[in-house]
Design an enzyme around this catalytic site. Structure first.
Site: not given
Length: 237
Positions: A206, A120-121, A231, A203
């Site tokens: 997170c 996702c990162c 990340c 985010c």
């Protein structure tokens, strides 16, 4: 091109050792690399300080809009544009790549495993970053050594082999007290989440506030082992 840039990096590194003024060195970078110096901001305390330091220099500013940022971050983005009379360039995830990942794994799969969180990162941050850095030779960041154990021994001026770019961290050795004092002294806009215990703001799903006694990065990906909390934007072995 890469070899010649690395040679320039070595020359400038020697200059930095004896450089007493951060502002002077930033000026030197823009003169040596006209239109080739870029600064990445997430609108943190640190990034607001650097935005102020470079406000009169020919340095483009960009941010990575992951699509999952806090509303307060977008508000700070707006107030930053107005305060500095600058336009922060936005970079976004590839729509098709993001669609495939979310369709296959769901919108919050980053909680399920480190592998899915890193994917996702990668989609939301690393891939847009590569686009943002294209055509530039110097990348300015707001990294500070206090933020994590991985950052305590990094050089202020370094070569990034992954992105093949020179990196400069102007306030790497500043303390939190110095950063906050600078923001207040110059009446800079800042993310109001900082007032609520948020130190490192990423985010929304997170990031949480840091509790008393916790380290700076405790609020990022809090469900993971502390040693894995990066990340990938800034990797230091």
């Amino acid at each position: 091109m890469e070899d010649s840039l690395k040679i320039e990096f070595e020359k400038l590194k020697k200059v930095l050792v004896g450089e007493s003024s951060t502002s002077d060195f930033l000026q030197r970078l823009t003169e040596r690399f006209p239109n080739e110096v870029v600064f990445s901001t997430s609108f943190s305390y640190e990034d607001q300080v650097i935005t102020h330091l470079i406000k009169d220099l020919n340095i483009e500013i960009f941010t990575l809009d992951t699509g999952r940022l806090f509303g307060q971050t977008y508000d700070t983005w707006t107030s930053t544009n107005a305060f500095f009379q600058k336009k922060v360039k936005a970079y976004y995830p590839d729509a098709n790549e993001l669609k495939e990942f979310v369709t296959e794994n769901g919108p919050n799969s980053f909680y399920q495993s480190i592998e899915k969180r890193k994917t996702c990162c990668n989609i939301r941050k690393l891939h847009p970053l590569r686009k943002a850095l294209q055509g530039y030779k110097v990348w300015i960041t707001g990294l500070r050594s206090e933020h994590s154990a991985n950052r305590q021994n990094i050089p202020q001026f370094e070569w990034d082999p992954d992105n093949k770019i020179i990196k400069y961290h102007p306030i790497l050795h500043w303390t939190s007290e110095q950063v906050i004092a600078y923001v207040k002294a110059h009446y800079l806009p800042y993310n109001p989440l900082h007032n609520l215990g948020f130190v490192s703001i990423g985010c929304e799903p997170c990031t949480r506030a840091v509790k008393e006694g916790e380290d700076f990065r405790a609020g990022r990906w809090w469900w993971e082992d502390a040693s894995k909390k990066e990340c990938g934007l800034h990797i230091h072995q």
